[in-house]
Enzyme design. Structure first.
Site, PDB file in Angstrom:
ATOM      1  N   GLY A 159       0.835  -1.208   0.000  1.00 11.43           N
ATOM      2  CA  GLY A 159       0.000   0.000   0.000  1.00 11.43           C
ATOM      3  C   GLY A 159       0.860   1.244   0.000  1.00 11.43           C
ATOM      4  CB  ALA A 160       4.364   1.602  -0.744  1.00 12.65           C
ATOM      5  NE  ARG A 194      -3.304   7.033  -3.313  1.00 13.48           N
ATOM      6  CZ  ARG A 194      -3.516   5.836  -3.877  1.00 13.48           C
ATOM      7  NH1 ARG A 194      -3.796   4.786  -3.117  1.00 13.48           N
ATOM      8  NH2 ARG A 194      -3.436   5.668  -5.174  1.00 13.48           N
ATOM      9  CG  ASP A 210      -5.869  -8.379  -4.584  1.00 10.02           C
ATOM     10  OD1 ASP A 210      -5.702  -8.174  -3.363  1.00 10.02           O
ATOM     11  OD2 ASP A 210      -6.954  -8.750  -5.075  1.00 10.02           O
ATOM     12  CB  SER A 261      -6.203   1.569  13.248  1.00 15.92           C
ATOM     13  OG  SER A 261      -7.031   2.685  13.494  1.00 15.92           O
ATOM     14  CE1 TYR A 305      -8.846   0.659   8.324  1.00 15.73           C
ATOM     15  CE2 TYR A 305      -9.163   1.612  10.500  1.00 15.73           C
ATOM     16  CZ  TYR A 305      -8.417   1.483   9.352  1.00 15.73           C
ATOM     17  OH  TYR A 305      -7.226   2.166   9.230  1.00 15.73           O
ATOM     18  CB  THR A 328     -13.253  -6.904  13.220  1.00 19.43           C
ATOM     19  OG1 THR A 328     -14.445  -6.523  13.904  1.00 19.43           O
ATOM     20  CG2 THR A 328     -13.021  -8.392  13.399  1.00 19.43           C
ATOM     21  CB  ALA A 329      -9.467  -5.756   9.702  1.00 16.97           C
ATOM     22  CE  LYS A 330      -5.826  -0.846   9.909  1.00 19.79           C
ATOM     23  NZ  LYS A 330      -4.661  -1.168   9.061  1.00 19.79           N
TER      24      LYS A 330
END
Length: 254
Positions: free
Chosen positions: A14-15, A17, A64, A143, A155, A157-159
């Protein structure tokens, strides 16, 4: 750096930006050869150009992170063109915010796939290079949302999941000289937070001012604040710091 004076290789997902771009640029300044990985290879080129303009070495890679075949191909290409990666920053992320009763299965799955499956697939693919080198650094972006955040059941839950993943990887790979840590940023000024402000119908400047007023250091974070912390965690000197979740939020969290 590593043996024979060759630069260690870092992969940042995810680099294109935001935090990912700032991290890739910082690691290049630290002397790493950096694989700038993003969903769209063309979008990753801007970060690569910034690194090369400053005299660093970088490679744009499109993949991906939630697709095992694309991940395997990407890591193979990185190993061939830059060298075996021994630093991984799992930063790729997306948001599909909605209140629980309006959240679709697609909103849930997309967020889980990129954050959790992506971190799993990338980490699994690079760990062999780390264990062979008897040196490795894995940093995953969690996060403050892991503590719960309205409209972000997926989000959050994923974090939170990334924190458990980090602690387990730290236990499993520690004996090979590999550390795994997570950074949980607070409010960082990026395109992602700008999109949140737009969704809420609040001008971004007002959104930032409001957020800053709630933060003890009285400002919002910048991508470089996180890049600086990544730089420490992947350094030689951070070898005794592992399995930790560091809240970089301008004040105490967690």
């Amino acid at each position: 750096m590593s043996e024979a004076g060759t630069a260690r290789v870092a992969v940042v997902t995810g680099a294109a930006r935001g935090i990912g771009a700032a991290t890739a640029i910082r690691l290049a300044q630290d002397g790493f050869a950096v694989a700038v990985l993003d969903l769209d290879e063309a979008q990753a080129k801007g970060t690569v150009e910034a690194i090369e303009a400053a005299g660093g070495k970088a490679l744009a890679v499109g993949a991906d992170v939630s697709d095992p075949e694309q991940v395997a191909a990407a890591v193979e290409r990185i190993a061939e063109e830059l060298g075996g990666p021994t630093v991984l920053v799992n930063n790729a992320g997306v948001t599909r915010d909605n209140m629980l009763f309006k959240m679709t299965e697609s909103d849930w799955d997309t967020v889980m796939n990129v954050h959790l499956r992506g971190a799993f697939l990338m980490t699994r693919a690079v760990q062999k290079y780390m264990t062979e080198a008897k040196f490795g650094r894995i940093v995953s972006l969690s996060s403050v949302s892991a503590l719960g955040n309205r409209g972000q059941a997926n989000y959050s839950t994923a974090k939170a999941g990334l924190q458990g993943f980090t602690k387990t990887v730290a236990i499993e790979l520690g004996k090979f000289g590999v550390t795994a840590n997570a950074i949980a940023p607070g409010f960082i000024q990026t395109e992602m937070t700008k999109a949140t402000a737009e969704r809420m119908g609040i001008p971004f400047d007002d959104f930032i001012k409001g957020a800053a007023s709630q933060i003890p250091v009285q400002r919002v974070g910048q991508p470089e604040d996180i890049a600086h912390l990544v730089s420490f965690l992947v350094s030689e000197g951070a070898g005794f710091v592992s399995g930790q979740v560091i809240y970089a939020a301008g004040g105490p969290r967690a």
